[in-house]
Motif scaffolding. Structure first.
Motif, PDB file in Angstrom:
ATOM      1  N   MET A  82       0.841  -1.193   0.000  1.00 27.16           N
ATOM      2  CA  MET A  82       0.000   0.000   0.000  1.00 27.16           C
ATOM      3  C   MET A  82       0.880   1.247   0.000  1.00 27.16           C
ATOM      4  SD  MET A  82      -1.506   0.233   3.911  1.00 27.16           S
ATOM      5  CE  MET A  82      -2.153   1.890   3.663  1.00 27.16           C
ATOM      6  N   LEU A  83       0.374   2.289  -0.649  1.00 25.79           N
ATOM      7  CA  LEU A  83       1.073   3.565  -0.691  1.00 25.79           C
ATOM      8  C   LEU A  83       0.685   4.350   0.556  1.00 25.79           C
ATOM      9  CD1 LEU A  83       2.891   5.486  -2.308  1.00 25.79           C
ATOM     10  CD2 LEU A  83       0.835   6.377  -3.411  1.00 25.79           C
ATOM     11  N   VAL A  84       1.650   4.638   1.411  1.00 25.74           N
ATOM     12  CA  VAL A  84       1.372   5.226   2.717  1.00 25.74           C
ATOM     13  C   VAL A  84       1.402   6.744   2.658  1.00 25.74           C
ATOM     14  CG1 VAL A  84       2.222   5.457   5.077  1.00 25.74           C
ATOM     15  CG2 VAL A  84       2.202   3.213   3.966  1.00 25.74           C
ATOM     16  N   ASN A  85       0.282   7.349   3.056  1.00 27.42           N
ATOM     17  CA  ASN A  85       0.160   8.789   3.193  1.00 27.42           C
ATOM     18  C   ASN A  85       0.615   9.188   4.604  1.00 27.42           C
ATOM     19  OD1 ASN A  85      -0.699  11.222   1.822  1.00 27.42           O
ATOM     20  ND2 ASN A  85      -2.407  11.325   3.239  1.00 27.42           N
TER      21      ASN A  85
ATOM     22  N   SER B 278       4.533  -3.124   2.986  1.00 28.22           N
ATOM     23  CA  SER B 278       3.986  -4.463   2.742  1.00 28.22           C
ATOM     24  C   SER B 278       3.211  -4.922   3.962  1.00 28.22           C
ATOM     25  CB  SER B 278       5.106  -5.469   2.455  1.00 28.22           C
ATOM     26  OG  SER B 278       5.659  -5.232   1.195  1.00 28.22           O
ATOM     27  N   VAL B 279       2.027  -5.464   3.734  1.00 26.61           N
ATOM     28  CA  VAL B 279       1.148  -5.867   4.825  1.00 26.61           C
ATOM     29  C   VAL B 279       0.525  -7.226   4.493  1.00 26.61           C
ATOM     30  CG1 VAL B 279       0.634  -3.524   5.597  1.00 26.61           C
ATOM     31  CG2 VAL B 279      -0.730  -4.541   3.753  1.00 26.61           C
ATOM     32  N   ARG B 280      -0.228  -7.754   5.471  1.00 34.73           N
ATOM     33  CA  ARG B 280      -0.849  -9.067   5.334  1.00 34.73           C
ATOM     34  C   ARG B 280      -2.361  -8.908   5.476  1.00 34.73           C
ATOM     35  NH1 ARG B 280      -0.385 -13.099   9.892  1.00 34.73           N
ATOM     36  NH2 ARG B 280       0.542 -11.248  10.828  1.00 34.73           N
ATOM     37  N   ILE B 281      -3.105  -9.179   4.408  1.00 30.32           N
ATOM     38  CA  ILE B 281      -4.570  -9.111   4.490  1.00 30.32           C
ATOM     39  C   ILE B 281      -5.073 -10.436   5.059  1.00 30.32           C
ATOM     40  CG2 ILE B 281      -6.730  -8.762   3.239  1.00 30.32           C
ATOM     41  CD1 ILE B 281      -5.214  -7.242   1.118  1.00 30.32           C
ATOM     42  N   VAL B 282      -5.761 -10.357   6.197  1.00 21.17           N
ATOM     43  CA  VAL B 282      -6.185 -11.578   6.881  1.00 21.17           C
ATOM     44  C   VAL B 282      -7.702 -11.795   6.820  1.00 21.17           C
ATOM     45  CG1 VAL B 282      -4.229 -11.443   8.462  1.00 21.17           C
ATOM     46  CG2 VAL B 282      -6.426 -10.460   9.147  1.00 21.17           C
ATOM     47  N   GLY B 283      -8.462 -10.817   6.348  1.00 23.00           N
ATOM     48  CA  GLY B 283      -9.903 -10.991   6.301  1.00 23.00           C
ATOM     49  C   GLY B 283     -10.601  -9.768   5.754  1.00 23.00           C
TER      50      GLY B 283
ATOM     51  N   SER C 291      -5.448   3.564  -1.354  1.00 20.21           N
ATOM     52  CA  SER C 291      -3.991   3.591  -1.125  1.00 20.21           C
ATOM     53  C   SER C 291      -3.275   2.492  -1.911  1.00 20.21           C
ATOM     54  CB  SER C 291      -3.681   3.483   0.379  1.00 20.21           C
ATOM     55  OG  SER C 291      -4.271   4.528   1.093  1.00 20.21           O
ATOM     56  N   GLU C 292      -3.878   2.077  -3.035  1.00 22.98           N
ATOM     57  CA  GLU C 292      -3.306   1.078  -3.956  1.00 22.98           C
ATOM     58  C   GLU C 292      -3.157  -0.299  -3.315  1.00 22.98           C
ATOM     59  OE1 GLU C 292       0.156   2.454  -6.068  1.00 22.98           O
ATOM     60  OE2 GLU C 292      -0.613   4.512  -6.207  1.00 22.98           O
ATOM     61  N   ILE C 293      -3.957  -0.583  -2.285  1.00 23.95           N
ATOM     62  CA  ILE C 293      -3.778  -1.842  -1.564  1.00 23.95           C
ATOM     63  C   ILE C 293      -4.240  -3.048  -2.367  1.00 23.95           C
ATOM     64  CG2 ILE C 293      -6.016  -1.863  -0.363  1.00 23.95           C
ATOM     65  CD1 ILE C 293      -4.315  -2.779   2.156  1.00 23.95           C
ATOM     66  N   GLU C 294      -5.034  -2.853  -3.400  1.00 20.82           N
ATOM     67  CA  GLU C 294      -5.478  -3.979  -4.229  1.00 20.82           C
ATOM     68  C   GLU C 294      -4.720  -4.076  -5.545  1.00 20.82           C
ATOM     69  OE1 GLU C 294      -9.588  -2.953  -4.466  1.00 20.82           O
ATOM     70  OE2 GLU C 294      -9.863  -3.154  -2.305  1.00 20.82           O
ATOM     71  N   SER C 295      -3.706  -3.232  -5.726  1.00 20.69           N
ATOM     72  CA  SER C 295      -2.988  -3.194  -7.001  1.00 20.69           C
ATOM     73  C   SER C 295      -1.968  -4.312  -7.141  1.00 20.69           C
ATOM     74  CB  SER C 295      -2.275  -1.842  -7.165  1.00 20.69           C
ATOM     75  OG  SER C 295      -3.199  -0.804  -7.319  1.00 20.69           O
ATOM     76  N   PHE C 296      -1.379  -4.737  -6.026  1.00 20.08           N
ATOM     77  CA  PHE C 296      -0.336  -5.762  -6.108  1.00 20.08           C
ATOM     78  C   PHE C 296      -0.474  -6.696  -4.911  1.00 20.08           C
ATOM     79  CE2 PHE C 296       4.191  -7.217  -5.857  1.00 20.08           C
ATOM     80  CZ  PHE C 296       4.242  -7.800  -7.114  1.00 20.08           C
ATOM     81  N   VAL C 297      -1.260  -7.749  -5.103  1.00 19.89           N
ATOM     82  CA  VAL C 297      -1.546  -8.729  -4.044  1.00 19.89           C
ATOM     83  C   VAL C 297      -1.014 -10.076  -4.489  1.00 19.89           C
ATOM     84  CG1 VAL C 297      -3.350  -9.837  -2.677  1.00 19.89           C
ATOM     85  CG2 VAL C 297      -3.592  -7.439  -3.351  1.00 19.89           C
ATOM     86  N   ILE C 298      -0.229 -10.736  -3.635  1.00 14.13           N
ATOM     87  CA  ILE C 298       0.402 -12.001  -4.021  1.00 14.13           C
ATOM     88  C   ILE C 298       0.287 -13.022  -2.892  1.00 14.13           C
ATOM     89  CG2 ILE C 298       2.010 -11.041  -5.693  1.00 14.13           C
ATOM     90  CD1 ILE C 298       4.100 -10.835  -3.600  1.00 14.13           C
ATOM     91  N   ALA C 299       0.491 -14.279  -3.256  1.00 14.43           N
ATOM     92  CA  ALA C 299       0.441 -15.388  -2.294  1.00 14.43           C
ATOM     93  C   ALA C 299       1.287 -16.532  -2.834  1.00 14.43           C
ATOM     94  CB  ALA C 299      -1.000 -15.838  -2.086  1.00 14.43           C
ATOM     95  N   ALA C 300       1.501 -17.547  -1.991  1.00 10.87           N
ATOM     96  CA  ALA C 300       2.264 -18.735  -2.412  1.00 10.87           C
ATOM     97  C   ALA C 300       1.818 -19.925  -1.573  1.00 10.87           C
ATOM     98  CB  ALA C 300       3.761 -18.501  -2.246  1.00 10.87           C
TER      99      ALA C 300
END
Length: 458
Positions: A354-357, A383-388, A427-436
């Motif tokens: 996310m882009l931090v203001n 970089s953060v962790r979306i948990v729900g 804040s662009e939080i859905e622009s680059f989401v990844i997992a493995a």
């Protein structure tokens, strides 16, 4: 004849220089009477002058259009009605002037720190006052008071003592740390999910669904390591979830900081790339936190990145045959809101940037979206962790949100978490989401479904 004219020319030039030098001293002269005796003249009138120091000063309007030094010292007050600014003076002998801050007096030349700015007690004219730096501060009382007073932003703010006194630039340099992926990484196509969106619930929380498997909130300190902490945490969560509790582990973010040097920063506490962090885990794997604990600085790599757990002196998990380091399959990208929701519900938390203001540092609760109270051009990626996710009615109406784990400690936000507007790429939080997926879980537990994922991060 030529020599005589040359001599005259040089003499006139020297005379002009002396007159100009004298004129530059007018600010040091007492204020008159010059124009007050001579009178003021309209337009340009070279004869509208008064004698001063062996030369002339002027009282016509034209002098105000050229150089201030040509005007008589009392021109401003007598001809324009403007009182000149007071000339700085030295306090009379025995008089000691001070600046006051929070009930304490400071003498001339002494300094005090006001939030993130150094202020020095200086004399300005006949008064003394603090002259301060003009840095943007990480904690801004005006911003905090405005958010809390107007109560129409959807969230509340507070003054964090651990951020007080730091500049915004320092906060961005030490509390964020995710470098923007290169263009070819950003252009990778997301994985396409096949599912029925109607099965997605209105609320979901990994910390409630899998309370024993989700990594605890960590505090990165003043090391710009959100890239390493969020990567290790997402991988850890998924080992526990996808192995159905057979591989509960907390992986070492410090190993990424200290040992992941291929294509990364020379000093990884100054930031790192997510795609290269996932590539490191894929090819080299990670040890657990106990084997290489987090210390929050660029310490030397104390792990044999090619060795297994025994070679590194790490503990072998109880009731396990594991000897290798923890490895994941290739990371993959998720493309939209419902794909992210489905992925979390089925496989566990995902990683986002996310882009931090500047206002985000003050967040303490509610559903965050950036404000325009104090605009700053200094920003950075976290970089953060979306948990729900969830939804609720607020004073701004019906709002959808993501529940997200940060890495600034449990004393920040909602016990270390924050909620942010969902579905609008806030804040662009859905622009680059990844997992493995954890590679070892697929091999040891063949009953688990195998995801069809492209090798995005090699």
């Amino acid at each position: 004849m030529i020599s005589r004219w040359l001599f005259v020319g040089l003499f006139l030039a020297c005379l002009v220089f002396v007159v100009s030098a004298q004129r530059r001293r007018y600010n040091d002269l007492p204020p008159g009477p010059y124009c007050k005796s001579r009178g003021c003249c309209p337009g340009r009138q070279d004869e509208c002058a008064a004698p001063i120091l062996g030369t002339l000063c002027y009282c016509d309007e034209f002098c105000n259009q050229t150089r201030v030094e040509d005007c008589c010292p009392d021109y401003w007050s007598e001809c324009l009605g403007i009182e000149p600014e007071p000339v700085p003076t030295t306090p009379p002998p025995g008089e000691f002037k001070t600046c006051t801050y929070e009930g304490r007096n400071y003498g001339l030349g002494q300094t005090v720190k006001k939030n993130c700015n150094i202020c020095k007690c200086e004399q300005i004219g006949n008064t003394v006052e603090f002259l301060c730096e003009r840095n943007h501060c990480l904690m801004n009382t005006l911003l905090i008071e405005t958010v809390n007073r107007e109560r129409n932003y959807g969230w509340t703010a507070t003054n964090y003592s651990k951020f007080w006194g730091k500049t915004l630039e320092e906060g961005i340099a030490t509390r964020l740390g995710t470098l923007q992926p290169e263009r070819f990484v950003m252009n990778m196509n997301p994985v396409r999910k096949i599912y029925n969106p109607d099965i997605l619930p209105r609320q979901f929380d990994s910390t409630i669904e899998w309370p024993n498997y989700i990594s605890k909130i960590q505090d990165q300190g003043d090391c710009a390591a959100s890239w390493a902490i969020s990567t290790a945490a997402v991988a850890s969560d998924r080992f526990g979830i996808l192995s159905k509790g057979q591989e509960i582990v907390k992986l070492s973010a410090q190993e990424l900081i200290s040992c992941d040097k291929r294509g990364q920063q020379t000093q990884n506490c100054k930031g790192g790339y997510l795609d290269r962090a996932w590539a490191f885990i894929k090819h080299r794997g990670l040890v657990d936190e106990d084997c290489f604990p987090y210390e929050g600085y660029d310490k030397e790599c104390a792990i044999d990145i090619f060795g297994d757990l025994r070679a590194n002196g790490c503990r072998i998990p109880a009731n396990s045959q594991r000897t290798s380091k923890y490895v994941t399959a290739p990371a993959y990208r998720l493309g939209n809101e419902t794909d992210i929701m489905y992925e979390i519900m089925v496989s566990g938390p995902v990683q986002a940037t996310m882009l931090v203001n500047n206002d985000f540092f003050s967040y303490v609760g509610g559903i965050y979206e950036k404000t325009d109270i104090i605009e700053s051009h200094k920003k950075g990626f976290l970089s953060v962790r979306i948990v729900g996710w969830g939804e609720e009615y607020t004073n701004k109406g019906y709002m959808k949100y993501w529940k997200v784990a940060n890495s600034w400690g449990r004393d920040w936000g909602e016990d270390g978490y924050f909620r942010i507007v969902r579905g609008r790429d806030e804040s662009e939080i859905e622009s680059f989401v990844i997992a493995a997926w954890p590679e070892i879980a697929r091999r040891r537990y063949p009953s688990l479904p195998v995801p069809q994922t492209p090798d995005v991060f090699k």
